[in-house]
Design a protein around this motif. Structure first.
Motif, short mmCIF file in Angstrom:
data_model
loop_
_atom_site.label_atom_id
_atom_site.label_comp_id
_atom_site.label_asym_id
_atom_site.label_seq_id
_atom_site.Cartn_x
_atom_site.Cartn_y
_atom_site.Cartn_z
N LEU A 53 -17.55 45.30 1.03
CA LEU A 53 -16.82 46.56 0.85
C LEU A 53 -15.30 46.39 0.93
CD1 LEU A 53 -19.09 48.85 3.05
CD2 LEU A 53 -19.16 48.54 0.56
N LYS A 97 -13.47 44.23 -0.68
CA LYS A 97 -12.86 43.76 -1.93
C LYS A 97 -12.05 44.90 -2.54
CE LYS A 97 -16.70 40.64 -2.77
NZ LYS A 97 -17.90 40.42 -3.55
N THR A 126 -13.67 47.31 -5.10
CA THR A 126 -14.87 48.08 -4.78
C THR A 126 -14.59 49.55 -5.07
OG1 THR A 126 -15.44 46.53 -3.00
CG2 THR A 126 -16.54 48.67 -2.97
N VAL A 169 -18.89 53.60 -4.24
CA VAL A 169 -19.66 52.64 -3.45
C VAL A 169 -19.29 52.76 -1.98
CG1 VAL A 169 -20.07 50.17 -3.06
CG2 VAL A 169 -20.01 51.07 -5.40
#
Length: 116
Positions: free
Chosen positions: A71, A73, A76, A80
């Motif tokens: 999560l 990154k 993302t 999400v």
């Protein structure tokens, strides 16, 4: 009912200190212990919109599985992140304070002063 809401974790020193600062100013905010109540996607979307930030800005990484879940990154998508935060409320950083003047992640706690 107060028009100030603090999304609070009583185990967090910054959250406790932010609540105490509000109370020292004579305010009695509505306290939402989000680890007990959880979040809805709509709540998180509304808060981040009011804050003028994306989901990454409220993602808690320390002491969570955020990195292991991929999560953290930068690419993302917010969707999400919101889904992960609804599933595991600890992934939302705290305290978030919502007032008629705006909303903010109050780290450091003095950020709340801009909201009252």
């Amino acid at each position: 009912m107060s028009d100030i809401v603090i999304y609070h974790n009583p185990k967090c020193g910054t959250s406790r200190n932010t609540l105490a600062l509000l109370q020292d100013k004579g305010l009695e905010p509505q306290v939402v212990e989000y680890l007990k109540t959880g979040w809805t996607k709509a709540q998180l979307q509304a808060l981040t919109k009011k804050m003028g930030v994306g989901a990454h800005a409220i993602l808690r990484t320390m002491g969570t599985e955020a990195e292991a879940l991929g999560l953290t990154k930068p690419d993302t998508p917010d969707e999400v992140l919101f889904e992960a935060m609804v599933k595991d409320p600890i992934l939302v950083n705290r305290p978030i304070v919502d007032t008629p003047k705006g909303a903010a992640l109050c780290r450091p706690m003095e950020r709340v002063l801009d909201l009252i």
